[in-house]
Scaffold this motif. Structure first.
Motif, PDB file in Angstrom:
ATOM      1  N   TYR A  84       0.907  -1.179   0.118  1.00 27.14           N
ATOM      2  CA  TYR A  84       0.194   0.147  -0.060  1.00 27.14           C
ATOM      3  C   TYR A  84       1.047   1.302  -0.026  1.00 27.14           C
ATOM      4  O   TYR A  84       0.606   2.143  -0.753  1.00 27.14           O
ATOM      5  CB  TYR A  84      -0.940  -0.104   1.085  1.00 27.14           C
ATOM      6  CG  TYR A  84      -1.811   1.311   1.254  1.00 27.14           C
ATOM      7  CD1 TYR A  84      -3.042   1.468   0.643  1.00 27.14           C
ATOM      8  CD2 TYR A  84      -1.430   2.060   2.294  1.00 27.14           C
ATOM      9  CE1 TYR A  84      -3.743   2.517   0.848  1.00 27.14           C
ATOM     10  CE2 TYR A  84      -2.260   3.360   2.513  1.00 27.14           C
ATOM     11  CZ  TYR A  84      -3.330   3.524   1.695  1.00 27.14           C
ATOM     12  OH  TYR A  84      -4.035   4.700   1.758  1.00 27.14           O
ATOM     13  N   VAL A  85       1.896   1.263   0.794  1.00 28.55           N
ATOM     14  CA  VAL A  85       2.798   2.595   0.931  1.00 28.55           C
ATOM     15  C   VAL A  85       3.543   2.592  -0.430  1.00 28.55           C
ATOM     16  O   VAL A  85       3.905   3.645  -0.916  1.00 28.55           O
ATOM     17  CB  VAL A  85       3.711   2.272   2.189  1.00 28.55           C
ATOM     18  CG1 VAL A  85       4.857   3.367   2.090  1.00 28.55           C
ATOM     19  CG2 VAL A  85       3.164   2.438   3.391  1.00 28.55           C
ATOM     20  N   GLU A  86       4.099   1.561  -1.143  1.00 29.86           N
ATOM     21  CA  GLU A  86       4.730   1.544  -2.375  1.00 29.86           C
ATOM     22  C   GLU A  86       3.764   2.111  -3.225  1.00 29.86           C
ATOM     23  O   GLU A  86       4.167   3.017  -4.009  1.00 29.86           O
ATOM     24  CB  GLU A  86       5.206   0.266  -2.911  1.00 29.86           C
ATOM     25  CG  GLU A  86       6.280  -0.369  -2.388  1.00 29.86           C
ATOM     26  CD  GLU A  86       7.752   0.434  -2.665  1.00 29.86           C
ATOM     27  OE1 GLU A  86       7.707   0.872  -3.705  1.00 29.86           O
ATOM     28  OE2 GLU A  86       8.111   0.878  -1.477  1.00 29.86           O
ATOM     29  N   ALA A  87       2.300   1.618  -3.286  1.00 26.35           N
ATOM     30  CA  ALA A  87       1.466   2.246  -4.243  1.00 26.35           C
ATOM     31  C   ALA A  87       1.398   3.736  -4.124  1.00 26.35           C
ATOM     32  O   ALA A  87       1.243   4.491  -4.947  1.00 26.35           O
ATOM     33  CB  ALA A  87       0.149   1.501  -4.102  1.00 26.35           C
ATOM     34  N   LEU A  88       1.343   4.097  -2.690  1.00 26.81           N
ATOM     35  CA  LEU A  88       1.157   5.789  -2.223  1.00 26.81           C
ATOM     36  C   LEU A  88       2.131   6.328  -3.057  1.00 26.81           C
ATOM     37  O   LEU A  88       2.025   7.588  -3.279  1.00 26.81           O
ATOM     38  CB  LEU A  88       1.136   5.747  -1.026  1.00 26.81           C
ATOM     39  CG  LEU A  88      -0.202   5.753  -0.195  1.00 26.81           C
ATOM     40  CD1 LEU A  88       0.067   6.182   1.235  1.00 26.81           C
ATOM     41  CD2 LEU A  88      -1.275   6.689  -0.738  1.00 26.81           C
ATOM     42  N   LYS A  89       3.345   5.695  -3.092  1.00 22.30           N
ATOM     43  CA  LYS A  89       4.603   6.710  -3.564  1.00 22.30           C
ATOM     44  C   LYS A  89       4.298   6.966  -4.994  1.00 22.30           C
ATOM     45  O   LYS A  89       4.761   8.006  -5.695  1.00 22.30           O
ATOM     46  CB  LYS A  89       5.769   5.677  -3.319  1.00 22.30           C
ATOM     47  CG  LYS A  89       6.537   5.622  -2.094  1.00 22.30           C
ATOM     48  CD  LYS A  89       7.587   4.819  -2.120  1.00 22.30           C
ATOM     49  CE  LYS A  89       8.146   4.458  -0.708  1.00 22.30           C
ATOM     50  NZ  LYS A  89       9.257   3.536  -0.790  1.00 22.30           N
ATOM     51  N   SER A  90       3.691   5.962  -5.769  1.00 17.65           N
ATOM     52  CA  SER A  90       3.514   6.444  -7.122  1.00 17.65           C
ATOM     53  C   SER A  90       2.435   7.552  -7.299  1.00 17.65           C
ATOM     54  O   SER A  90       2.398   8.387  -8.463  1.00 17.65           O
ATOM     55  CB  SER A  90       3.028   5.121  -7.747  1.00 17.65           C
ATOM     56  OG  SER A  90       1.638   4.778  -7.350  1.00 17.65           O
ATOM     57  N   TYR A  91       1.978   8.032  -6.082  1.00 12.91           N
ATOM     58  CA  TYR A  91       0.855   9.160  -6.179  1.00 12.91           C
ATOM     59  C   TYR A  91       1.480  10.564  -5.909  1.00 12.91           C
ATOM     60  O   TYR A  91       1.148  11.739  -6.125  1.00 12.91           O
ATOM     61  CB  TYR A  91      -0.317   9.105  -5.401  1.00 12.91           C
ATOM     62  CG  TYR A  91      -1.248   7.926  -6.011  1.00 12.91           C
ATOM     63  CD1 TYR A  91      -2.314   8.164  -6.848  1.00 12.91           C
ATOM     64  CD2 TYR A  91      -1.095   6.508  -5.677  1.00 12.91           C
ATOM     65  CE1 TYR A  91      -3.129   7.311  -7.434  1.00 12.91           C
ATOM     66  CE2 TYR A  91      -1.742   5.642  -6.263  1.00 12.91           C
ATOM     67  CZ  TYR A  91      -2.910   6.046  -6.869  1.00 12.91           C
ATOM     68  OH  TYR A  91      -3.791   4.968  -7.478  1.00 12.91           O
ATOM     69  N   ILE A  92       2.586  10.363  -5.206  1.00 10.33           N
ATOM     70  CA  ILE A  92       3.526  11.615  -4.580  1.00 10.33           C
ATOM     71  C   ILE A  92       3.725  12.511  -5.636  1.00 10.33           C
ATOM     72  O   ILE A  92       3.683  13.835  -5.272  1.00 10.33           O
ATOM     73  CB  ILE A  92       4.490  11.168  -3.630  1.00 10.33           C
ATOM     74  CG1 ILE A  92       4.018  10.114  -2.653  1.00 10.33           C
ATOM     75  CG2 ILE A  92       5.221  12.287  -3.028  1.00 10.33           C
ATOM     76  CD1 ILE A  92       2.936  10.519  -1.540  1.00 10.33           C
ATOM     77  N   ALA A  93       4.332  12.024  -6.496  1.00 10.94           N
ATOM     78  CA  ALA A  93       4.822  12.919  -7.591  1.00 10.94           C
ATOM     79  C   ALA A  93       3.930  13.750  -8.417  1.00 10.94           C
ATOM     80  O   ALA A  93       4.231  14.551  -9.238  1.00 10.94           O
ATOM     81  CB  ALA A  93       6.051  12.255  -8.498  1.00 10.94           C
ATOM     82  N   LEU A  94       2.671  13.162  -8.417  1.00  8.68           N
ATOM     83  CA  LEU A  94       1.739  13.700  -9.066  1.00  8.68           C
ATOM     84  C   LEU A  94       1.155  15.162  -8.804  1.00  8.68           C
ATOM     85  O   LEU A  94       1.449  15.473  -7.769  1.00  8.68           O
ATOM     86  CB  LEU A  94       0.354  12.938  -8.967  1.00  8.68           C
ATOM     87  CG  LEU A  94       0.570  11.637  -9.681  1.00  8.68           C
ATOM     88  CD1 LEU A  94      -0.861  11.047  -9.396  1.00  8.68           C
ATOM     89  CD2 LEU A  94       0.601  11.816 -11.349  1.00  8.68           C
TER      90      LEU A  94
END
Lengths: 103, 195
Positions: A84-94
């Motif tokens: 879940y945290v890995e997936a969250l990381k993919s949203y951070i740069a958006l």
């Protein structure tokens, strides 16, 4: 690329419970409820959902004559949280405004 | 708290705030140290005076009163409270496991010392002091770690004091330093923090 967020974890109360249990070995229901300011009913429902998913282990016991529910995170729960945290990381740069998608 | 979906930033903030709630320091009331310290000091003095008065080596069996009295008092005064703590951290678990290991080793050595000749007071005071220092480092209490290291050095005195009766007094002194004094300090801090 955006990774889907696990819908079982991606809910405010369930995420709170998972985050709390990640930092302790075990905790009782009352402590979890106090830390999250949740109602007993709501907490019971969310704990049951996490238990059904195999993310937490729930042990019902007694303290004196009072029933007591002890919760602890499972390895499956830890793995799911890490994903879940890995997936969250993919949203951070958006750019702001982009919302995460559920699975 | 509502069971609502929310965005990724709120998710991260929530995770951070919840994890921060679990990062509270280990808080000991010192009662376990007080029990083990006083029981050891009192039994040591009983053994000392018994041996001094009679010279009968069978009085060495009184050493077994330390685990018997210590565990009994711990069970009645602390075990239930420990079990009823609303949350158990990994540090709680680690400290408990440290003392299970040291307890088993010390008991094994106590039995062995009746079969074969061992500088048992030195070995036990060294092990318990090392366990105390380790506990202090794990729970991040400099006082406990310091007295543990002091006890580790003092335990050497049990090797160099030739008289067994004097060794018993040194042994009692070590426990006074490593468990009784810090136990009272922890207890008084705990009382102040819970007022």
């Amino acid at each position: 690329m955006l990774q889907p967020l696990n819908p079982i974890i991606h809910s405010e109360l369930r995420l709170s419970v998972m985050s709390l249990l990640l930092g302790v070995e075990k905790a009782d229901f009352t402590w979890l409820r106090q830390q999250t300011d949740a109602t007993s009913g709501n907490m019971s429902v969310q704990i049951e959902k996490l238990r059904e998913a195999g993310y937490i282990k729930v042990k019902k016991t007694y303290r004196g004559k009072m029933p007591c529910t002890i919760c602890s995170i499972t390895q499956k729960g830890r793995d799911a949280f890490a994903e879940y945290v890995e997936a969250l990381k993919s949203y951070i740069a958006l750019p702001q405004g982009d919302q995460p998608k559920e699975k | 708290m509502e069971d609502a979906n929310f965005n990724e930033k709120e998710s991260l903030n929530l995770i951070a705030s919840m994890i921060a709630k679990t990062q509270e320091r280990f808080q000991s009331n010192g009662v376990t140290f007080i029990i083990s310290g006083y029981v050891t000091v009192i039994i040591s003095l009983i053994v000392y005076f018994s041996l001094r008065a009679t010279g009968d080596p069978d009085y060495n069996f009184l050493w077994f009163l330390i685990p018997v009295c210590g565990y009994s008092l711990f069970y009645f005064l602390e075990y239930r409270k420990e079990r009823e703590k609303p949350v158990h951290t990994f540090i709680d678990s680690m400290v408990a496991k440290i003392w299970i290991v040291f307890g088993v080793v010390v008991m094994l050595l106590m039995f062995t010392s009746f079969i074969t000749s061992l500088p048992i007071l030195f070995i036990i005071s060294l092990l318990i002091s090392a366990g105390t220092a380790l506990t202090g480092l794990v729970i991040r209490y400099p006082l406990i770690a310091t007295v543990g290291f002091i006890g580790t050095f003092l335990s050497l005195a049990c090797l160099f004091v030739p008289d067994y009766l004097m060794q018993i007094l040194v042994f009692a002194l070590i426990f006074l330093i490593i468990h009784v004094i810090p136990g009272h300090v922890l207890y008084s801090r705990y009382k102040k923090s819970t007022r």
